[in-house]
Design a protein around this motif. Sequence first.
Motif, PDB file in Angstrom:
ATOM      1  N   ASP A   1       0.893  -1.183  -0.052  1.00 25.99           N
ATOM      2  CA  ASP A   1      -0.132  -0.151  -0.064  1.00 25.99           C
ATOM      3  C   ASP A   1       0.919   1.188  -0.086  1.00 25.99           C
ATOM      4  O   ASP A   1       0.316   2.442   0.133  1.00 25.99           O
ATOM      5  N   ALA A   2       2.242   1.148   0.060  1.00 25.76           N
ATOM      6  CA  ALA A   2       3.281   2.135  -0.060  1.00 25.76           C
ATOM      7  C   ALA A   2       2.994   2.965  -1.299  1.00 25.76           C
ATOM      8  O   ALA A   2       2.906   2.717  -2.510  1.00 25.76           O
TER       9      ALA A   2
ATOM     10  N   GLY B   1       2.581   8.313  -7.413  1.00 26.87           N
ATOM     11  CA  GLY B   1       2.836   7.534  -6.250  1.00 26.87           C
ATOM     12  C   GLY B   1       2.960   5.984  -6.613  1.00 26.87           C
ATOM     13  O   GLY B   1       3.237   5.250  -5.889  1.00 26.87           O
ATOM     14  N   ASP B   2       3.025   5.834  -8.094  1.00 20.83           N
ATOM     15  CA  ASP B   2       3.041   4.583  -8.552  1.00 20.83           C
ATOM     16  C   ASP B   2       4.438   3.842  -8.512  1.00 20.83           C
ATOM     17  O   ASP B   2       5.455   4.714  -9.085  1.00 20.83           O
TER      18      ASP B   2
ATOM     19  N   TYR C   1       7.882   4.482   2.903  1.00 20.38           N
ATOM     20  CA  TYR C   1       7.919   3.412   1.966  1.00 20.38           C
ATOM     21  C   TYR C   1       8.625   2.384   2.693  1.00 20.38           C
ATOM     22  O   TYR C   1       9.982   2.156   2.569  1.00 20.38           O
ATOM     23  N   PRO C   2       8.343   1.472   3.543  1.00 16.91           N
ATOM     24  CA  PRO C   2       8.947   0.539   4.465  1.00 16.91           C
ATOM     25  C   PRO C   2       9.138  -0.572   3.742  1.00 16.91           C
ATOM     26  O   PRO C   2       9.768  -1.733   4.302  1.00 16.91           O
ATOM     27  N   ASP C   3       8.919  -1.111   2.579  1.00 15.39           N
ATOM     28  CA  ASP C   3       8.845  -2.526   1.855  1.00 15.39           C
ATOM     29  C   ASP C   3      10.147  -3.094   1.952  1.00 15.39           C
ATOM     30  O   ASP C   3      10.169  -4.068   2.383  1.00 15.39           O
TER      31      ASP C   3
END
Length: 294
Positions: free
Chosen positions: A43-44, A52-53, A122-124
């Motif tokens: 969902d980041a 934001g993509d 952006y924690p991915d």
Amino acid sequence: MRFTFTDVMTRSEYLPRLAVAAEAAGYDGFTIPDSIGYPEHSDAIYPYTADGDRSFLEGKEFIEPFVLAAFLGAITERIRFNTFVVKFPLRAPVLAAKQAFSVARMTGNRLGLGVGIGTSPYPDDYLMAGVDPAHKGARMDEAIEIFRGLESGEFFEFHGRFYDIPSLKVCPVPGRPIPLLVGGHSGAALRRAATRGDGWMHAGGPTDGLESMLGKLRSFRAEAGKANDAFEIHAVSPDARTVDGCRRLEDIGVTDVLVGFRNPYVKGDDMQSLADKLARLERFADEIISKVNP
């Protein structure tokens, strides 16, 4: 002024030819990016695209930075490899230090270690690495302290909030300190660069914004008593496309400019041919680098 060639998210088979050609053409540095993987579900919101993509990352090749720097270092002689940027807080600091020291030793001290906490929010990459993305800045500060302690080559121990390191030494260590170049545009990142780093990495934007951040860096460095210490400023700027623009950047304190010849934030494969890439990097060297640094 120094020039760093950048062509991130391109095909990995192009990188050896590009590194060799950039060195031969007179570039001083070569950019190495860092990304762990591409999550199936997230969902980041990515901060560097208009909507934001972050689907442009799908299928893009990111070779592990220390592996790539060592490989390219083996086929070149002079050019420096600057990570832009390694997400330092998601790596075990002793292991990261061991990797960096090994690359520096094997390449004749040709590693510039750009470090950062990653884009936010952006924690991915953190979640993929099994690291809590909270308190990234505090983790970063501790990791830098551990890195510098181990770099001395003497026994070093650390007992902090996030890391508890028994007394140890690593061997080998670099022949000279690895430049730690801190990335980020926030006030906290600028202060960290000014007080804990050997330089700062700028990720792009208008020149007036760059000048404002450079002013903050100077203020933070003065407060820390480091105003006269050597300090690298690596900047991404359209001004670098002309000789006069390079002079303007130099006048405001930029020491290194990053130069690339394609937009990497596009979906799908890199369609620019290797021949075109080589021609562009060589043309820029002839038209700009040779005149800025005659």
